[in-house]
Write an enzyme that holds these catalytic residues in place. Sequence first.
Site, short mmCIF file in Angstrom:
data_model
loop_
_atom_site.label_atom_id
_atom_site.label_comp_id
_atom_site.label_asym_id
_atom_site.label_seq_id
_atom_site.Cartn_x
_atom_site.Cartn_y
_atom_site.Cartn_z
N ARG A 230 0.85 -1.18 0.00
CA ARG A 230 0.00 0.00 0.00
C ARG A 230 0.90 1.24 0.00
NH1 ARG A 230 -3.27 -2.83 -1.61
NH2 ARG A 230 -5.35 -3.30 -0.86
N ASP A 254 4.64 -0.27 -6.99
CA ASP A 254 3.38 -0.65 -7.64
C ASP A 254 2.22 0.10 -7.00
OD1 ASP A 254 1.86 -2.27 -9.53
OD2 ASP A 254 1.05 -3.28 -7.76
N GLU A 259 -2.40 7.50 -4.88
CA GLU A 259 -2.70 6.87 -6.16
C GLU A 259 -4.16 6.95 -6.57
OE1 GLU A 259 -1.52 2.78 -5.10
OE2 GLU A 259 -3.60 2.16 -5.48
N HIS A 291 -0.52 -0.18 -9.62
CA HIS A 291 -1.27 -1.17 -8.85
C HIS A 291 -1.66 -2.36 -9.73
CE1 HIS A 291 -3.32 -1.30 -4.74
NE2 HIS A 291 -3.28 -2.53 -5.20
#
Length: 343
Positions: A230, A254, A259, A291
Amino acid sequence: MKIAFFDAKEYDRPAFERVGREKGIEFRFFETRLTADTVSLAAGCEGVCVFVNDSVDAAVIDSLYSLGVRAIALRCAGYNNVDLGHAFGKIHVFHVPAYSPYAVAEHAMALLLTSIRRIHKAYIRTKDFNFSLNGLTGFDLHGKTVGIVGTGRIGRVFADICRGFGMTVIAYDKFPAADSGIEYVSTDELFSRSDIISLHCPLTAETHHLIGYDTLDKLKTGVVIINTSRGALIDAEALLDGIKRRKIGAACLDVYEEESDVFFHDFSGHIMSDDVLARLISMPNVIVTSHQAFLTEEALENIAETTAENLVGFFNGEAPSNELCYRCGRVETCKKERRERCF
Ligand code: NAI
């Protein structure tokens, strides 16, 4: 059964349409995220299906409840975007605890290899018929130490992959796994010994900004940081500072703290308003994927299957084992002890 499916993407549909047909669920797909402004789309539905960037805060939960929604089915493992305390007593919340730890762990290793062997640069060069090797020198993973924070399902698969590369694995976990054979150390020791750090723990008040300004001086110079968990596990501004000071050798991300307004959308041709993200992406030693770590065919099938089982089980009056609640404070273990619904 009618389920409002928020933040729907093209890749979500095939698996969910299939399980919907098989299990008698009508998924109503909405491309918009669930927010206070879009919650009314759930009118007429018994449940909603949400993903990581849907906002399931107190106001949204109250609106869902007044619309008659009684189940929130997360089609992901993490649930930091849901106010579980507020949902308790009103709406039952389910998640998909595991769908493919391999998908995420393999993506973490893909990012690491891409970064340290400069594959992202070589790919662009050879596309342009530039076969120069200058600036592409990498380093061996064999013999390096990787520090893994969180040795649950994904962290353990990542540990196995790293062992396969001949790396030394050390780890920190709030609840160490006794049978894992992993060498557990304190976070400070992990920070000072690791050539590579990979984060695989959940985002909680304790893990928020685990990598931040306070941490930078504890890290080995040149450390590679991987985050597939996260975004807010890392203070993005501190990360940028560490990169600019040459303390951090590379970052493979990622996930990103802010985000939710950016990832999963096409902003090519637009001016990026998030200066920190834009600066990070501009760095030669930062790789960002949006993600994407979960996105394999196997994972999508498993997610759809488990989400449908959670919903069917709940509306058939059963106590699905993937319910989340805060009644006893042990979010993921309580129902296993009680074998009943959370309220
Ligand atoms: P898991 O629940 O199996 O493992 C989490 C581990 O973290 C457990 O061993 C737990 O004891 C440990 N932990 C809990 N609190 C901690 C703390 N304060 N400090 C250190 N360790 C702590 O979860 P799983 O399936 O391995 O997933 C890990 C994370 O990966 C999830 O929380 C989720 O945020 C993220 N994720 C990201 C995906 C992506 O597409 N990028 C997809 C799936 C999960």
